[in-house]
Write a protein that holds these residues in place. Structure first.
Motif, short mmCIF file in Angstrom:
data_model
loop_
_atom_site.label_atom_id
_atom_site.label_comp_id
_atom_site.label_asym_id
_atom_site.label_seq_id
_atom_site.Cartn_x
_atom_site.Cartn_y
_atom_site.Cartn_z
N LEU A 170 0.81 -1.22 0.00
CA LEU A 170 0.00 0.00 0.00
C LEU A 170 0.85 1.27 0.00
CD1 LEU A 170 -2.77 -1.25 2.40
CD2 LEU A 170 -3.15 -0.44 0.06
N LYS A 171 2.12 1.15 0.33
CA LYS A 171 3.01 2.30 0.18
C LYS A 171 3.22 2.65 -1.28
CE LYS A 171 5.89 1.74 4.38
NZ LYS A 171 6.14 3.12 4.82
N VAL A 172 2.93 1.69 -2.17
CA VAL A 172 3.23 1.84 -3.59
C VAL A 172 1.96 1.82 -4.45
CG1 VAL A 172 4.49 0.85 -5.55
CG2 VAL A 172 5.45 0.69 -3.24
N VAL A 173 1.09 0.87 -4.19
CA VAL A 173 -0.12 0.69 -5.00
C VAL A 173 -1.22 1.59 -4.47
CG1 VAL A 173 -1.87 -0.96 -5.77
CG2 VAL A 173 0.52 -1.69 -5.57
N PRO A 174 -1.74 2.51 -5.26
CA PRO A 174 -2.75 3.44 -4.75
C PRO A 174 -4.11 2.79 -4.56
CG PRO A 174 -2.43 3.78 -7.09
CD PRO A 174 -1.39 2.77 -6.67
N LEU A 175 -4.92 3.40 -3.70
CA LEU A 175 -6.27 2.90 -3.48
C LEU A 175 -7.11 2.97 -4.75
CD1 LEU A 175 -7.11 4.31 0.06
CD2 LEU A 175 -6.44 1.99 -0.56
N SER A 176 -6.72 3.84 -5.67
CA SER A 176 -7.45 3.96 -6.94
C SER A 176 -7.21 2.77 -7.86
CB SER A 176 -7.04 5.25 -7.66
OG SER A 176 -5.64 5.25 -7.92
N ASN A 177 -6.15 1.99 -7.58
CA ASN A 177 -5.91 0.77 -8.35
C ASN A 177 -7.03 -0.23 -8.07
OD1 ASN A 177 -4.52 -2.20 -8.19
ND2 ASN A 177 -3.74 -1.03 -9.92
N LYS A 178 -7.33 -1.06 -9.05
CA LYS A 178 -8.42 -2.03 -8.91
C LYS A 178 -8.30 -2.87 -7.66
CE LYS A 178 -10.63 -5.85 -11.42
NZ LYS A 178 -10.61 -6.67 -12.67
N ARG A 179 -7.06 -3.23 -7.30
CA ARG A 179 -6.86 -4.13 -6.15
C ARG A 179 -6.51 -3.38 -4.87
NH1 ARG A 179 -9.61 -8.17 -8.28
NH2 ARG A 179 -8.71 -8.91 -10.25
N GLY A 180 -6.30 -2.06 -4.96
CA GLY A 180 -5.95 -1.29 -3.78
C GLY A 180 -6.93 -1.44 -2.63
N PRO A 181 -8.24 -1.33 -2.87
CA PRO A 181 -9.19 -1.47 -1.77
C PRO A 181 -9.12 -2.83 -1.07
CG PRO A 181 -10.24 -0.38 -3.62
CD PRO A 181 -8.90 -0.86 -4.11
N GLU A 182 -8.87 -3.89 -1.82
CA GLU A 182 -8.76 -5.20 -1.16
C GLU A 182 -7.56 -5.25 -0.23
OE1 GLU A 182 -8.16 -9.99 -2.05
OE2 GLU A 182 -8.77 -8.66 -3.70
N TYR A 183 -6.43 -4.73 -0.67
CA TYR A 183 -5.25 -4.72 0.20
C TYR A 183 -5.54 -3.87 1.44
CZ TYR A 183 -2.76 -6.34 -4.01
OH TYR A 183 -2.34 -7.05 -5.12
N ALA A 184 -6.17 -2.73 1.27
CA ALA A 184 -6.46 -1.84 2.40
C ALA A 184 -7.46 -2.47 3.35
CB ALA A 184 -6.97 -0.50 1.89
N ASN A 185 -8.51 -3.06 2.81
CA ASN A 185 -9.53 -3.67 3.68
C ASN A 185 -8.98 -4.87 4.43
OD1 ASN A 185 -11.50 -1.80 2.99
ND2 ASN A 185 -12.26 -3.02 1.27
N THR A 186 -8.05 -5.60 3.82
CA THR A 186 -7.44 -6.73 4.51
C THR A 186 -6.60 -6.23 5.68
OG1 THR A 186 -7.41 -8.03 2.47
CG2 THR A 186 -5.95 -8.75 4.25
N LEU A 187 -5.82 -5.17 5.47
CA LEU A 187 -5.04 -4.60 6.57
C LEU A 187 -5.97 -4.12 7.69
CD1 LEU A 187 -1.91 -2.39 6.38
CD2 LEU A 187 -3.79 -1.69 7.84
N ARG A 188 -7.05 -3.43 7.33
CA ARG A 188 -7.99 -2.95 8.34
C ARG A 188 -8.60 -4.10 9.13
NH1 ARG A 188 -10.22 0.21 3.92
NH2 ARG A 188 -9.53 2.39 4.04
N SER A 189 -9.00 -5.14 8.43
CA SER A 189 -9.63 -6.29 9.11
C SER A 189 -8.65 -6.98 10.04
CB SER A 189 -10.17 -7.27 8.07
OG SER A 189 -11.18 -6.68 7.30
N MET A 190 -7.41 -7.11 9.59
CA MET A 190 -6.41 -7.73 10.46
C MET A 190 -6.20 -6.89 11.71
SD MET A 190 -3.42 -9.32 8.01
CE MET A 190 -2.73 -10.21 9.43
N ALA A 191 -6.08 -5.58 11.54
CA ALA A 191 -5.86 -4.71 12.70
C ALA A 191 -7.02 -4.80 13.67
CB ALA A 191 -5.66 -3.28 12.23
N ALA A 192 -8.25 -4.84 13.15
CA ALA A 192 -9.42 -4.91 14.02
C ALA A 192 -9.46 -6.22 14.80
CB ALA A 192 -10.69 -4.75 13.19
N THR A 193 -8.98 -7.30 14.20
CA THR A 193 -8.92 -8.59 14.89
C THR A 193 -7.78 -8.62 15.90
OG1 THR A 193 -9.86 -9.72 12.97
CG2 THR A 193 -8.71 -11.08 14.58
N LEU A 194 -6.65 -8.04 15.54
CA LEU A 194 -5.47 -8.10 16.40
C LEU A 194 -5.62 -7.25 17.66
CD1 LEU A 194 -2.75 -7.90 13.62
CD2 LEU A 194 -3.09 -9.83 15.19
N ALA A 195 -6.26 -6.10 17.55
CA ALA A 195 -6.30 -5.16 18.68
C ALA A 195 -6.81 -5.79 19.97
CB ALA A 195 -7.11 -3.92 18.31
#
Length: 374
Positions: A241-266
């Motif tokens: 995500l430091k490289v691939v923008p959220l505007s890329n087709k797959r950017g939202p999936e990478y971002a949502n996966t990170l968010r979901s992991m963080a929400a589970t880990l906390a």
């Protein structure tokens, strides 16, 4: 999502937070940038003094150099750059296994080669990693990454070369390999399950640990959701995500996966700031473990800084992780302990265990924490 909601979410997943074992609860406030950099310097200087020969170009040492380069970018201290150059030149900017390798572990060194290229120039620095990944782009196989560690080792160089060359074929191939790891890897019975445990947003290390009736489980029969394995996963998403923008087709999936992991880990964080080696079973070699914790801190800190994670919710989680590691795992002389050895599953950890990849993860985390402080 506030702390209470996170705890409720963790409870709903059937995973439970566990108190620390005879360790003081760390502060929920981040230290100053100067304090963060001072601890990073102490840890990195200890490592370098103990390793005059910078080592080989395999994944473990390459992960350390990812952290070393993050430290250089955060501090501007030339000796860290010089140490990385000496390491890269010792291997002639080559890859373990040669340019034809498809093994993700062998591509990890390419992350530092790309760093050095961006800072110093010289096409020779990235010739091997570019040739190797181009060979994969030009092939048809897309099932090479059968273990979760592969995501951290190889996704970042794919992402960065795609951006550097303005060639989205690197990004497409990266996603196809990622998709196979996440959703298409077969379990021990040959059934397609993937390594992502969708019900928890966490990842199994490989098919030996997926739940299929014959998979390995903890001594109490709970799943094996290895801390460092999940650390590799969240770190990979952050780096991509430091490289691939959220505007890329797959950017939202990478971002949502990170968010979901963080929400589970906390809500799974221990009261001493660490995470257990088995995120699903605190009694499975329970105790503080640095490498997984450092990778989680890196991913969460990146998410906060990038605006992907709510600062008010996650900053205390990050602060407890960083302060806990500094208080418990960092010795006065800079030795970093409580790092689980090389492995594929939870194992015993003690304060006298360190590792190059653990130091690298700690330095990566420190650089992201420093970017959030003043």
């Amino acid at each position: 999502m506030n702390r209470r909601a996170l705890l409720a979410a963790g409870s709903a997943l059937g995973l439970a937070a566990v108190p620390g074992v005879a360790l003081a609860a760390p502060s929920s406030q981040l230290p100053t940038r100067a304090q963060v950099l001072a601890v990073m310097q102490r840890v990195n200087d200890y490592w370098i003094a103990a390793n005059a020969n910078p080592g080989n170009n395999q994944w473990a040492r390459a992960t350390y150099f990812c952290g070393n380069m993050a430290h250089y970018r955060a501090s501007g201290t030339r000796k860290y750059l010089d140490y990385a150059v000496a390491w890269a030149e010792q291997s002639a900017y080559g890859l373990n296994g040669g340019n034809t390798t498809r093994i993700a572990d062998n591509h990890c060194a390419g992350q530092t080669y790309l760093d050095l290229y961006e800072l110093l120039g010289g096409a020779n620095k990235i010739a091997a990693i570019e040739d190797s990944l181009r060979r994969m782009v030009n092939s048809t196989a897309r099932d090479d990454w059968w273990w979760v560690d592969a995501l951290h080792m190889a996704m970042p160089p794919f992402a960065r070369l795609g951006a550097l060359r303005n060639d989205t074929s690197f990004w497409l191939t990266m996603y196809q390999l990622y998709h196979s790891t996440k959703r298409l890897q077969p379990d021990q019975q040959g059934r397609v399950t993937g390594l992502a445990a969708e019900s928890t947003a966490l990842w199994y290390r490989d098919s030996a640990y997926t739940i299929d009736g014959s998979a390995q489980a903890s001594p109490s029969g709970k799943p094996v959701l290895w801390s460092r394995g999940n650390g590799w996963a969240i770190a990979a998403h952050a780096k991509v995500l430091k490289v691939v923008p959220l505007s890329n087709k797959r950017g939202p999936e990478y971002a949502n996966t990170l968010r979901s992991m963080a929400a589970t880990l906390a809500p799974l964080q221990r009261s001493d700031g660490f995470w257990n080696v088995n995120l699903a079973d605190p009694d499975h070699f329970g105790g503080p473990e640095t490498s997984g914790t450092a990778f989680f801190a890196f991913g969460i800190a990146y998410g906060i800084g990038a605006g992907l994670l709510d600062r008010a919710t996650y900053l205390p989680v990050l602060a407890r992780a960083w302060n806990g590691m500094v208080a418990t795992a960092v010795r006065a002389d800079g030795f970093l302990g409580y790092c689980q050895d090389v492995g594929a599953a939870p194992a015993a950890v003690d304060p006298g265990r360190t590792a190059d990849f653990g130091v690298g993860a700690f330095l990566m985390a420190g650089a992201e924490v420093a970017a959030l402080t003043s």
